[in-house]
Design a protein around this motif. Structure first.
Motif, PDB file in Angstrom:
ATOM      1  N   LYS A 377      69.604  87.501  45.910  1.00 23.47           N
ATOM      2  CA  LYS A 377      70.555  86.163  45.653  1.00 23.47           C
ATOM      3  C   LYS A 377      69.908  84.977  46.129  1.00 23.47           C
ATOM      4  N   ASP A 378      70.416  84.009  45.626  1.00 30.27           N
ATOM      5  CA  ASP A 378      69.894  82.418  46.090  1.00 30.27           C
ATOM      6  C   ASP A 378      68.406  82.315  46.031  1.00 30.27           C
ATOM      7  N   SER A 379      68.064  82.583  44.895  1.00 24.93           N
ATOM      8  CA  SER A 379      66.628  82.717  44.641  1.00 24.93           C
ATOM      9  C   SER A 379      65.904  81.155  44.692  1.00 24.93           C
ATOM     10  N   MET A 380      64.559  81.646  45.219  1.00 31.18           N
ATOM     11  CA  MET A 380      63.814  80.234  45.736  1.00 31.18           C
ATOM     12  C   MET A 380      62.340  80.262  44.817  1.00 31.18           C
ATOM     13  N   PRO A 410      59.398  70.751  40.848  1.00 31.97           N
ATOM     14  CA  PRO A 410      57.903  70.977  41.281  1.00 31.97           C
ATOM     15  C   PRO A 410      57.783  70.485  42.600  1.00 31.97           C
ATOM     16  N   GLY A 411      56.674  71.024  43.304  1.00 29.99           N
ATOM     17  CA  GLY A 411      56.354  70.599  44.510  1.00 29.99           C
ATOM     18  C   GLY A 411      55.798  69.386  44.536  1.00 29.99           C
ATOM     19  N   PRO A 412      55.538  68.451  45.678  1.00 28.55           N
ATOM     20  CA  PRO A 412      54.833  67.061  45.704  1.00 28.55           C
ATOM     21  C   PRO A 412      53.356  67.174  45.359  1.00 28.55           C
ATOM     22  N   VAL A 413      52.749  66.236  44.732  1.00 28.60           N
ATOM     23  CA  VAL A 413      51.438  66.224  44.288  1.00 28.60           C
ATOM     24  C   VAL A 413      50.740  66.414  45.348  1.00 28.60           C
ATOM     25  N   THR A 414      49.192  66.786  45.125  1.00 27.94           N
ATOM     26  CA  THR A 414      48.244  67.308  46.066  1.00 27.94           C
ATOM     27  C   THR A 414      47.609  66.154  46.471  1.00 27.94           C
ATOM     28  N   LYS A 432      46.125  64.704  42.711  1.00 20.76           N
ATOM     29  CA  LYS A 432      45.863  65.791  42.092  1.00 20.76           C
ATOM     30  C   LYS A 432      47.010  66.501  41.631  1.00 20.76           C
ATOM     31  N   GLU A 433      47.190  67.401  40.818  1.00 22.47           N
ATOM     32  CA  GLU A 433      48.477  67.864  40.143  1.00 22.47           C
ATOM     33  C   GLU A 433      49.019  68.660  41.476  1.00 22.47           C
ATOM     34  N   PRO A 434      50.157  68.872  41.530  1.00 24.81           N
ATOM     35  CA  PRO A 434      51.003  69.650  42.467  1.00 24.81           C
ATOM     36  C   PRO A 434      50.487  71.147  42.589  1.00 24.81           C
ATOM     37  N   GLU A 435      50.529  71.605  43.707  1.00 26.31           N
ATOM     38  CA  GLU A 435      49.924  73.177  43.755  1.00 26.31           C
ATOM     39  C   GLU A 435      51.295  74.066  43.131  1.00 26.31           C
ATOM     40  N   ASP A 436      52.451  73.667  43.195  1.00 27.91           N
ATOM     41  CA  ASP A 436      53.605  74.088  42.633  1.00 27.91           C
ATOM     42  C   ASP A 436      54.235  73.392  41.620  1.00 27.91           C
ATOM     43  N   ASP A 437      54.093  73.979  40.297  1.00 27.58           N
ATOM     44  CA  ASP A 437      54.851  72.995  39.239  1.00 27.58           C
ATOM     45  C   ASP A 437      56.317  73.451  39.053  1.00 27.58           C
ATOM     46  N   GLY A 438      56.753  74.296  39.606  1.00 27.70           N
ATOM     47  CA  GLY A 438      58.303  74.745  39.576  1.00 27.70           C
ATOM     48  C   GLY A 438      58.523  75.458  38.528  1.00 27.70           C
ATOM     49  N   ASN A 488      59.318  67.680  36.488  1.00 27.40           N
ATOM     50  CA  ASN A 488      59.282  68.628  35.174  1.00 27.40           C
ATOM     51  C   ASN A 488      60.950  68.463  34.617  1.00 27.40           C
ATOM     52  N   ARG A 489      60.989  69.381  33.747  1.00 25.01           N
ATOM     53  CA  ARG A 489      62.303  69.219  33.001  1.00 25.01           C
ATOM     54  C   ARG A 489      63.515  69.801  34.042  1.00 25.01           C
ATOM     55  N   PHE A 490      63.023  70.030  35.155  1.00 19.98           N
ATOM     56  CA  PHE A 490      64.381  70.781  36.187  1.00 19.98           C
ATOM     57  C   PHE A 490      64.610  69.524  37.231  1.00 19.98           C
ATOM     58  N   GLY A 491      63.639  68.592  37.297  1.00 19.21           N
ATOM     59  CA  GLY A 491      63.769  67.415  38.365  1.00 19.21           C
ATOM     60  C   GLY A 491      62.648  66.861  38.800  1.00 19.21           C
ATOM     61  N   VAL A 492      62.848  65.982  39.850  1.00 20.92           N
ATOM     62  CA  VAL A 492      61.782  65.390  40.535  1.00 20.92           C
ATOM     63  C   VAL A 492      61.486  65.906  41.858  1.00 20.92           C
ATOM     64  N   SER A 493      60.030  65.797  42.118  1.00 23.08           N
ATOM     65  CA  SER A 493      59.812  66.371  43.327  1.00 23.08           C
ATOM     66  C   SER A 493      59.953  65.391  44.487  1.00 23.08           C
ATOM     67  N   LYS A 494      59.429  65.613  45.732  1.00 22.84           N
ATOM     68  CA  LYS A 494      59.549  64.990  46.960  1.00 22.84           C
ATOM     69  C   LYS A 494      58.086  64.006  46.647  1.00 22.84           C
ATOM     70  N   PRO A 495      58.152  62.819  47.303  1.00 21.45           N
ATOM     71  CA  PRO A 495      57.067  61.837  47.022  1.00 21.45           C
ATOM     72  C   PRO A 495      56.060  62.049  47.998  1.00 21.45           C
ATOM     73  N   LEU A 496      54.919  61.770  47.673  1.00 24.39           N
ATOM     74  CA  LEU A 496      53.564  61.806  48.702  1.00 24.39           C
ATOM     75  C   LEU A 496      53.263  60.312  48.897  1.00 24.39           C
ATOM     76  N   GLU A 497      53.094  59.888  50.362  1.00 22.13           N
ATOM     77  CA  GLU A 497      52.909  58.539  50.144  1.00 22.13           C
ATOM     78  C   GLU A 497      51.357  58.131  50.746  1.00 22.13           C
ATOM     79  N   SER A 498      50.746  57.138  50.398  1.00 23.53           N
ATOM     80  CA  SER A 498      49.448  56.724  50.329  1.00 23.53           C
ATOM     81  C   SER A 498      49.230  55.998  51.753  1.00 23.53           C
ATOM     82  N   LYS A 499      48.052  55.693  52.017  1.00 24.68           N
ATOM     83  CA  LYS A 499      47.844  54.719  53.301  1.00 24.68           C
ATOM     84  C   LYS A 499      48.081  53.357  52.955  1.00 24.68           C
TER      85      LYS A 499
END
Length: 748
Positions: A377-380, A410-414, A432-438, A488-499
């Protein structure tokens, strides 16, 4: 298109027919099929002509028949015949003739009707068996012999006798009740069909039937399953119930070798489980049917059985899971439900990758002897992966795999986000591409920027397809930070911020090049070269600045007229003899000019002296062959400082007058046209300057016939003789031969 028969069942004798029942306004197609009617014992002869280019292949066929065994087929390029001698009812039916070539195929059907006695009726069944009667039923024959079935002949025979007794010879229906049967006597029965050509083959029961009020014995007692203390039996209903309904079944058993049958149980079903048996003991079983009149004869199992737990390797049926893949959206539940089997019942273990699964608030595992079910149940996203089902019993171990993909954002970009090529107006961002593409392909990236001192993010681009973007329209000397989100088609990941970076040119001036080095000198020039700087200041090198000064002075000046030199080399011309010079060089980029390199040593422009060299090509090192009448071309590379003087020579020939000689500072070329045998031999080339001398020899061979161009001097009278038509061929030939003799004397 479906064809509908419009004539009666019997063929029509005339060559015309009136079709009725048509609907006005509709279009119809008609075709006529010829029926060939033949008496049994006669011959069937079918003939058909055909054509086609190329000549088509012809094939005869008949459904459910091998014509090569029954018919004689003769085929030529234009016609084909099929002949069946002494035909019978089995030869009736549709014969299809097909021709085919590269252009297509064509078929025609012949309907053949054989007039014969009918074939056997369909299988005989029975019902309502009583003490003195039985009701028989059957189907009409498949082959009616080309004539309507008039009636059926029903016969019976006691199992102990060979003679048949006619019960009815005029039965018009496909059912008949046989009476006056002796009680307890087994009878065989057979039925034949009759048409206008006679009585056909009979259909006979394979086993005798006893006319009794007790039911027939059950059919086929089978051992379905065993355990270490029980056995499961199954059987079929009896052929007849004796005239009253079967109310139940009695099971009996005995140990192997014993003569005493004991009751094992009663049931109204067609299966029964006998329990309380002794493990590793061999038993025999039988079953009886019961009605109001009593019990039937028993039906024994085909063989005895030893009571023990069977050893069956465990297995699982994954056919209900397409491609062994389950896809689930994050937050919802998924279930893996798999039928299992094995004896004894297998032990079930579930794993996700390498982690063994246990029941938790989210994970539920339910297992029976024939099924196992895993529910999450409540899969992740972390629930994605390969789920391994392991089944184990004493017969073996089996593992099965089901892949689960939980799809979501998806997960945040690498990171980190790399910032390069920073200028006052733009910069380049790379990630770089996110490690988890959702669980779904990344469709795009969203890039935003924020100026220092504010909290609001400004959109740069929301449809970036690559993992790199050039951010433009920056304000000079303004501090910026950037962030990137994947989508991706299911939504937007959390952002990754630069220096944070400052929008300004980051370039330095380049390092100094190496000191200029001498490549070549002449009386009035010096050729220089140098190496690029080891550090370009972060920007491309745009050019070089060269400076020089004379010996005894401190004044540096540029010897080139352009602002910079594009390449790392330059030749300084217009120099004075017996004067020494020094040189230095600097590199430039967009941020400015580097420091000057170390000064070169003092260099004096002098003419370099080099010994002459001759370089022969590989084909000139061997003997050069040339056909008589052709051209001879000898080219040799030449070097030397100062440029050497070139001389070509050959014994007995003046090459200056015989050929053409072309000489430059780098090569010399000798050309001799229309060569003859006197041009064969050794050619010597010499190169000489004040530093020395060099020579080389080239061998030339001339092959083929030699032709000479002689000029015969004829006087005016001889020319007129040759042109005159009054003189014969022999007279003209005399003049020519005489002139040739004079020419030979002049050569001597």
């Amino acid at each position: 298109m479906r064809w509908v028969k419009v004539t009666s069942k019997r063929p029509i004798a005339e060559n015309r027919y009136r079709v009725t029942g048509l609907i006005e306004g509709n279009e119809y197609e008609f075709h006529v099929m010829q029926t060939h009617i033949v008496r049994a014992g006669a011959s069937i002869r079918l003939f058909i002509a055909f054509s086609g280019r190329p000549v088509p292949t012809a094939v005869w066929s008949k459904a459910d028949a091998n014509l090569s065994l029954r018919a004689d087929i003769q085929t030529t390029d234009s016609f084909s015949t099929l002949t069946v001698e002494e035909c019978n009812r089995n030869d009736a039916g549709k014969y299809v003739f097909t021709v085919e070539n590269n252009s297509g195929s064509k078929s025609i059907t012949f309907t053949v009707k054989v007039l014969d006695t009918p074939g056997p009726p369909g299988p005989i069944t029975f019902k309502d068996v009583t003490r003195g009667s039985i009701t028989l039923m059957w189907d009409a024959p498949v082959l009616d012999g080309g004539s309507r079935i008039h009636h059926y002949v029903v016969e019976k025979r006691e199992a102990s006798r060979r003679s048949w007794q006619v019960v009815s010879s005029k039965c018009t229906r496909q059912i008949f009740k046989v009476t006056d049967l002796a009680e307890g006597v087994p009878y065989y029965y057979r039925v034949s069909a009759e048409n206008e050509y006679g009585v056909g083959e009979p259909c006979e029961l394979t086993e005798p039937i006893v006319a009794t009020e007790e039911p027939a014995p059950p059919k086929r007692l089978d051992i379905v399953d065993t355990t270490k203390s029980s056995v499961v039996l199954a059987w079929l209903k009896p052929d007849h119930d004796g005239g009253s309904r079967v109310t139940g079944y009695l099971l009996e058993m005995k140990q192997k070798g014993s003569d005493k049958w004991i009751p094992a149980g009663q049931t109204k079903q067609l299966t029964f489980t006998v329990e309380g048996l002794v493990e590793n003991t061999e038993y025999e079983f039988r079953v009886k049917a019961r009605n109001d009149a009593g019990y039937s004869e028993p039906r024994e199992a085909f063989s005895s059985v030893i009571i023990k737990e069977p050893q069956i390797e465990p297995t699982a049926d994954l056919s209900e899971i397409s491609r062994q893949l389950i896809t689930c959206k994050a937050g919802s539940a998924f279930t893996i439900d798999i039928p299992i089997s094995g004896r004894p019942a297998p032990k079930v273990t579930w794993k996700l990758e390498e982690m063994r699964l246990k029941e938790t608030e989210r994970v539920t595992i339910k297992t029976t002897k024939d099924r196992t079910t895993l529910t999450v149940k409540d899969s992740m996203r972390g629930d994605s992966g390969k789920y391994y089902l392991t089944l184990e019993n004493t017969a073996g171990v089996k593992t099965f795999t089901v892949t689960v993909v939980v799809i979501g954002r998806p997960g945040p970009v690498t990171g980190p986000i790399e910032i390069s090529s920073v200028s006052a107006e733009s910069c380049m961002l790379t990630w770089k591409e996110p490690e988890d593409d959702g669980g779904s392909d990344i469709t795009n990236y969203i890039v935003e920027k924020r100026e220092s001192g504010t909290t609001a993010w400004q959109l740069v681009n929301s449809s970036v397809k690559r993992t790199q973007i050039k951010v433009t329209r920056l304000t000079k000397y303004q501090e910026y930070s950037f962030r990137v989100s994947s989508e991706n088609r299911f939504g937007v990941s959390k952002p990754l911020e630069s220096k944070t970076i400052v929008a300004e040119h980051p370039f330095d001036t380049p390092a100094a090049p190496s000191a200029p080095r001498v490549v070549d000198t002449t009386m009035h020039s010096i050729s220089l070269a140098w190496s690029k700087p080891t550090y370009d200041g972060g920007a491309d090198i745009l050019g070089y600045v060269l400076e020089m000064k004379e010996e005894g002075t401190e004044q540096w000046y540029r010897p080139h007229t352009t602002p910079t030199l594009r390449n790392a080399e330059f030749t300084v011309t217009g120099l004075k003899t017996a004067q020494k010079y020094q040189f230095r060089v600097a590199a430039t980029n967009v941020n400015g000019m580097s420091e000057f390199s170390e000064s070169s040593a003092e260099i004096e422009p002098v003419e370099r002296i080099e010994k002459p060299e001759l370089e022969l090509a590989d084909d000139l090192r061997k003997t050069v062959t040339v056909r008589a009448g052709g051209s001879l071309r000898l080219m040799v590379s030449v070097s030397g400082r100062p440029a050497p003087v070139i001389t070509w020579s050959k014994q007995g020939i003046d090459l200056v007058s015989r050929g053409i000689i072309d000489t430059t500072d780098s090569y010399t070329l000798l050309i001799v046209d229309k060569v003859n045998r006197y041009d064969a031999g050794k050619y010597v080339i010499e190169a000489e300057n004040q530093s020395g001398k060099k020579s080389a020899t080239i061998s030339v061979k001339v092959y083929g016939k030699y032709y000479y161009s002689y000029t015969w001097l004829l006087d005016y009278s001889q020319c007129m003789l040759l042109r005159s038509k009054k003189f014969s061929h022999f007279q003209r030939k005399f003049v020519v031969l005489n002139s040739m003799k004079l020419f030979e004397k002049s050569k001597k």
